[in-house]
Design an enzyme around this catalytic site. Sequence first.
Site, PDB file in Angstrom:
ATOM      1  CG  PHE A 195       7.468  -3.300   4.403  1.00 52.30           C
ATOM      2  CD1 PHE A 195       7.740  -3.711   3.103  1.00 52.30           C
ATOM      3  CD2 PHE A 195       7.149  -4.273   5.346  1.00 52.30           C
ATOM      4  CE1 PHE A 195       7.697  -5.055   2.750  1.00 52.30           C
ATOM      5  CE2 PHE A 195       7.110  -5.621   5.004  1.00 52.30           C
ATOM      6  CZ  PHE A 195       7.389  -6.015   3.701  1.00 52.30           C
ATOM      7  CB  CYS A 196       4.632   0.389   0.625  1.00 57.45           C
ATOM      8  SG  CYS A 196       4.770   2.117   1.117  1.00 57.45           S
ATOM      9  CB  THR A 197       7.731   0.633  -3.449  1.00 59.12           C
ATOM     10  OG1 THR A 197       7.058  -0.572  -3.809  1.00 59.12           O
ATOM     11  CG2 THR A 197       8.963   0.812  -4.331  1.00 59.12           C
TER      12      THR A 197
END
Length: 301
Positions: free
Chosen positions: A174-176
């Site tokens: 996951f990331c922003t």
Amino acid sequence: MYTIAALYHFTRFADPAALRPALLDLCLAREVKGTLLLAQEGINGTIAGPRAGIDAVLAHIRALPGCADLEWKEATSDHPPFARMKVRLKKEIVTMGQPDVDPKARVGHYVEPEEWNDLIRSPDVAVIDTRNDYEVAIGTFEGAIDPQTESFRDFPAWWEANKDRFHNKRIAMFCTGGIRCEKSTNFLLGQGVEEVYHLKGGILRYLEETPAENSTWQGECFVFDNRVSVGHGLKEGPYDLCHGCRRPILEEDKARPEYEAGVSCHHCIDETSDEDKARFRERQKQIALAQTRGERHLAAE
């Protein structure tokens, strides 16, 4: 209220430089500010402005080659998140430094926010946060692995050094907003990992759609605008920014002896030279003068 739109789209622009003038002119004409990055692999950025201005810019981007199915995430702010508008030309819209990585070819399995909790709680799943260390420091998902990378470019080397830890594991990333995972999942697939997943829409969509009482998110999510951080419902968080190092800090951090507005904080006090700090002080002085002139101008009006 200001509308904030965070967007990215992978497509092939034959001549990104030719797209820049019209895009910048439209943003300036419509009082839209922020940063957009253009590269041969697509477009990425966050912009803010009046509702009509944001709509006009998004319509313009959707009309660019291959961008008809552009998606974006929105939030609002009662103060302007950006001071100016920049449209920059880059080699990559998110820098990984891996020329063979191509998100247009294949990526991991997208996971909707409502399915994310069950996935990351599975015992055969390793959850990896692909963001930079200062972002992870203020919030992440429960049980997530922090690679402690200073930049996304460091991720491939971290994986090479740690890949044996994940033998027979499914990988969830996951990331922003989702863009880094487009590249990191393609990278892992190219490294022979068979099952790779990533959170569709990133942390921002998860926080927007997931009630706090059902959440596996802990802390705040760093964002790249003047809000600095957001929580559930994309509510603006308590963090400010050290303008010496661009790391998030809390109000109590400003009471520490290492803090000097615009110059340093406890994170970076030993990372910059005396010459750097003198330059930062001069920059801060000019900012204060510009603000004073602006207030006088408004008062005169």
